[in-house]
Design a protein around this motif. Structure first.
Motif, PDB file in Angstrom:
ATOM      1  N   ALA A  49      22.038  79.914  41.268  1.00  0.00           N
ATOM      2  CA  ALA A  49      23.052  78.952  41.679  1.00  0.00           C
ATOM      3  C   ALA A  49      23.407  77.992  40.555  1.00  0.00           C
ATOM      4  O   ALA A  49      24.080  76.996  40.776  1.00  0.00           O
ATOM      5  N   GLU A  50      22.944  78.289  39.332  1.00  0.00           N
ATOM      6  CA  GLU A  50      23.290  77.432  38.205  1.00  0.00           C
ATOM      7  C   GLU A  50      23.241  78.250  36.917  1.00  0.00           C
ATOM      8  O   GLU A  50      22.633  79.315  36.848  1.00  0.00           O
ATOM      9  N   LEU A  72      35.097  82.549  40.806  1.00  0.00           N
ATOM     10  CA  LEU A  72      34.441  81.301  40.446  1.00  0.00           C
ATOM     11  C   LEU A  72      35.518  80.224  40.458  1.00  0.00           C
ATOM     12  O   LEU A  72      36.507  80.313  39.721  1.00  0.00           O
ATOM     13  N   TYR A  73      35.327  79.235  41.348  1.00  0.00           N
ATOM     14  CA  TYR A  73      36.294  78.157  41.515  1.00  0.00           C
ATOM     15  C   TYR A  73      35.797  76.861  40.890  1.00  0.00           C
ATOM     16  O   TYR A  73      34.609  76.518  40.988  1.00  0.00           O
ATOM     17  N   GLY A 101      30.369  71.187  32.071  1.00  0.00           N
ATOM     18  CA  GLY A 101      29.403  71.120  33.150  1.00  0.00           C
ATOM     19  C   GLY A 101      29.998  70.484  34.392  1.00  0.00           C
ATOM     20  O   GLY A 101      31.002  69.778  34.335  1.00  0.00           O
ATOM     21  N   GLY A 102      29.376  70.762  35.538  1.00  0.00           N
ATOM     22  CA  GLY A 102      29.853  70.168  36.779  1.00  0.00           C
ATOM     23  C   GLY A 102      29.627  71.077  37.960  1.00  0.00           C
ATOM     24  O   GLY A 102      28.890  72.059  37.896  1.00  0.00           O
ATOM     25  N   THR A 122      26.333  75.305  40.047  1.00  0.00           N
ATOM     26  CA  THR A 122      26.278  74.208  39.091  1.00  0.00           C
ATOM     27  C   THR A 122      26.277  74.745  37.659  1.00  0.00           C
ATOM     28  O   THR A 122      25.530  75.671  37.331  1.00  0.00           O
ATOM     29  N   VAL A 123      27.130  74.158  36.839  1.00  0.00           N
ATOM     30  CA  VAL A 123      27.132  74.461  35.407  1.00  0.00           C
ATOM     31  C   VAL A 123      26.554  73.250  34.688  1.00  0.00           C
ATOM     32  O   VAL A 123      27.015  72.121  34.869  1.00  0.00           O
TER      33      VAL A 123
END
Length: 377
Positions: A49-50, A72-73, A101-102, A122-123
């Motif tokens: 998830a990241e 990917l949104y 990131g975000g 999460t990035v």
């Protein structure tokens, strides 16, 4: 050959290009490796998830019974990347550049309808943009953005002409302008799709609408012009189309594209051809599908042309193959010219449809490799 028979036959042909992207699967357990996605009819299992900012790869396997898509949104449902037409049992790879990131979201769309099965993603951190660190990639994005800007400007002009003809009840004129105005939309559709719900407002097909959803945009007016006759609300639908296109053009001319978006967009446009234009399902009322087919190929060529110096440098054989396969599709399309436009889709023979499918299949396989070449560091 019936419509359903054609679709079944072409799904098998086009699926060969999809299958090619499944080869070379790597270990998905490593923190920096591809992220496995298991797409089912009622679930979307994303292994992690990241991920760190930069180039992120998702490897999407369709374990369900329906054709699916993966997205990917970013915030506001802005599409960072997508992979479409993943048939049951197949795996396709999405390579996307995410320098910031975000908070993001992943989504599988079984049946290629609805908002999809979503999950937070999460990035972490930040990364230099490829276009900022590689001069050729930087020029590629600027070149393609200039192309998008010019197409967007003409889309605005031609949509206004089409809308004015509809509102003036000039049916023959509106029919002539319908495929012309859509040409400029179809050439830049991957960019247009980036902006939330503007794409379905402008371009949703009646058969793809969710229950209770309003039918608007180009295809609603297409039905009015060719099937039902202009309706009492046709002028209002035309005004809404104009407003939506105006908003989209403003956004499209300011969006900051990445080199991988160009590469993915080139493949998306071929997927558009494979899933709608070849089967005659896109312009089902007017049968002007070959205009859209030509425009999708034009847009794909423009994206590849912008990236060509990079592809030529990193994989000269791929560049040569792309030139050959685009030429083959171009020759088939140009043989269907009629005056300033194209023949009706209904005038195509079964053999001609199959020839188109085979040519798009042959082009789709090398185009699927462009993103991997662009992602090389």
């Amino acid at each position: 050959m019936t419509g359903s028979t054609i679709r079944a036959a072409l799904t098998g042909v086009v699926g060969l290009a999809v299958l090619a992207t499944a080869c070379g699967t790597t270990d998905t357990s490593a923190a920096g490796g591809p992220i496995a996605v298991e797409a089912k009819d009622d679930a979307c299992g994303v292994a992690r998830a990241e991920a760190d900012a930069g180039t992120i790869t998702f490897e999407v396997s369709n374990k369900g019974s329906r054709v699916t898509e993966f997205y990917l949104y970013a915030e506001g449902d802005r599409i960072m990347g997508e992979v479409e037409n993943i048939t049951p049992g197949l795996t396709r790879r999405l390579i996307v550049e995410v320098p910031d990131g975000g908070k993001y979201q992943t989504a599988c769309r079984p049946g290629m309808k609805g908002d999809g099965i979503r999950a937070d993603f999460t990035v972490k951190g930040g990364a230099a943009r490829q276009a900022d660190t590689d001069a050729k990639l930087g020029e590629a994005t600027r070149s393609y953005q200039r192309y998008v800007g010019s197409q967007a400007d003409t889309l605005l002009v031609k949509t206004r002409e089409f809308v004015d003809a509809v509102k003036a009840s000039k049916v023959d004129e509106a029919k002539a302008l319908f495929p012309v105005s859509r040409t400029y939309w179809e050439r830049i559709e991957p960019v247009a799709e980036s902006f939330g719900d503007l794409d379905p407002k402008i371009d949703a097909r009646e058969a793809d609408l969710e229950p209770g959803a309003e039918f608007t945009g180009f295809h609603r007016l297409e039905k009015d012009l060719w099937v039902t006759g202009l309706q009492a609300d046709s002028p209002a639908i035309a005004d809404r189309l104009m407003a939506d296109v105006t908003e989209l053009v403003g956004l499209a001319k300011t969006v900051q594209l990445t080199p991988l978006q160009l590469a993915n967009g080139a493949k998306e446009l071929l997927d558009e051809v494979a899933t709608g234009k070849i089967t005659g399902e896109e312009d089902i009322f007017s049968h002007t599908d070959l205009w859209d087919f030509r425009a999708n190929v034009d847009g794909s060529q423009a994206a590849v042309a912008a990236l060509r110096p990079v592809v030529q440098e990193r994989d000269a054989a791929l560049a040569t193959t792309l030139d050959e396969k685009f030429k083959a599709v171009d020759q088939l399309l140009e043989a269907q010219r009629s005056g300033d436009g194209f023949k009706s889709y209904t005038d195509l023979t079964d053999a001609e449809i199959k020839a188109f499918a085979a040519a798009v299949d042959a082009l789709g396989e090398p185009i699927s490799k462009v993103a991997e070449v662009v992602a090389q560091r």
